[in-house]
Design a protein around this motif. Structure first.
Motif, mmCIF file in Angstrom:
data_model
loop_
_atom_site.group_PDB
_atom_site.id
_atom_site.type_symbol
_atom_site.label_atom_id
_atom_site.label_comp_id
_atom_site.label_asym_id
_atom_site.label_seq_id
_atom_site.Cartn_x
_atom_site.Cartn_y
_atom_site.Cartn_z
ATOM 1 N N ARG A 182 -8.836 1.098 -4.086
ATOM 2 C CA ARG A 182 -8.186 2.379 -3.772
ATOM 3 C C ARG A 182 -8.609 2.925 -2.409
ATOM 4 N N LYS B 164 -6.609 1.235 0.242
ATOM 5 C CA LYS B 164 -5.228 1.716 0.188
ATOM 6 C C LYS B 164 -5.122 3.107 0.812
ATOM 7 N N LEU B 165 -6.040 4.006 0.454
ATOM 8 C CA LEU B 165 -6.031 5.353 1.027
ATOM 9 C C LEU B 165 -6.229 5.316 2.533
ATOM 10 N N HIS C 44 0.821 -1.212 0.000
ATOM 11 C CA HIS C 44 0.000 0.000 0.000
ATOM 12 C C HIS C 44 0.857 1.265 0.000
ATOM 13 N N GLU D 45 -5.257 12.573 -1.095
ATOM 14 C CA GLU D 45 -6.418 13.273 -1.609
ATOM 15 C C GLU D 45 -6.949 14.171 -0.519
ATOM 16 N N GLN E 154 0.022 9.417 -7.471
ATOM 17 C CA GLN E 154 -1.351 8.973 -7.649
ATOM 18 C C GLN E 154 -1.509 7.636 -6.916
ATOM 19 N N VAL E 155 -2.712 7.337 -6.477
ATOM 20 C CA VAL E 155 -2.953 6.140 -5.681
ATOM 21 C C VAL E 155 -2.559 4.876 -6.442
ATOM 22 N N LEU F 67 3.063 3.848 -4.831
ATOM 23 C CA LEU F 67 2.110 4.661 -5.577
ATOM 24 C C LEU F 67 2.458 4.699 -7.058
#
Length: 185
Positions: free
Chosen positions: A163, A166-167, A145, A178, A153-154, A148
């Motif tokens: 996603r 992961k975020l 995770h 974000e 970017q994710v 990137l």
């Protein structure tokens, strides 16, 4: 009934993001792990598909310590899992090298797929790095995770929730990619 030497065992345990699993063989060598699959039963079913010979059991002190570290990482974003003993025998050589680089990324830090490829001495192999991480049998012990796509970017994430998962894992570690909008507040 005792597990024969070298037999596989597993446990499913709660974390801040759902029920994860750990698969091991004695003496506490991790053979695989799983991020949540929606419910404890779904996580068990995934383990049964991947490791049909594994039996569910209560971990000893060494494995229980790893379980606690994983749960802590997913809750607080802290903890260092780089010392966990992994069984890499079935892992292809390139993937093994990728996992070694990724295990060195500390909590709260990130690299891109291209950065990992460059550290392997294989610039231009970012896509192969992504594929190796998509096959990662040890999440979050091998913290895929933290890798990137270009431009921070994710990128992709093969765990349930993709996603968003992961975020969430990155945000627990203090990495915010974000920014919330008016609708997120």
């Amino acid at each position: 009934m005792a597990t024969p030497p070298g037999g596989l065992e597993f446990c499913v345990f709660p974390t801040a993001i759902g029920h994860c699993a750990l698969v091991w063989r004695e003496p506490g060598v991790v053979v695989g792990s799983a991020l949540p699959h929606g419910s404890p039963q779904s996580t068990r079913a995934a383990v049964a598909r991947w490791y049909p010979e594994a039996r569910e059991s209560t971990p000893g002190a060494d494995v229980a310590a790893v379980v606690a570290q994983v749960a802590d990482l997913l809750e607080t974003g802290t903890g260092d899992l780089s010392g966990v003993d992994l069984d890499l025998a079935a892992v292809p050589a390139f993937d093994r090298r990728v996992y070694e680089v990724v295990r060195d990324i500390p909590a709260g830090a990130t690299l891109t797929y291209g950065d990992v490829a460059a550290r392997l001495g294989a610039p231009g192999a970012a896509q192969a790095v992504g594929q190796a991480l998509g096959r990662n049998p040890f999440p979050p012990i091998v913290p895929c995770h933290r890798v990137l796509a270009a431009g921070r970017q994710v990128g992709g994430f093969s765990a349930r929730g993709g996603r968003r998962t992961k975020l969430r894992m990155l945000e627990a570690e203090g990495v915010h990619l974000e920014h919330p909008t008016l609708f997120d507040v």
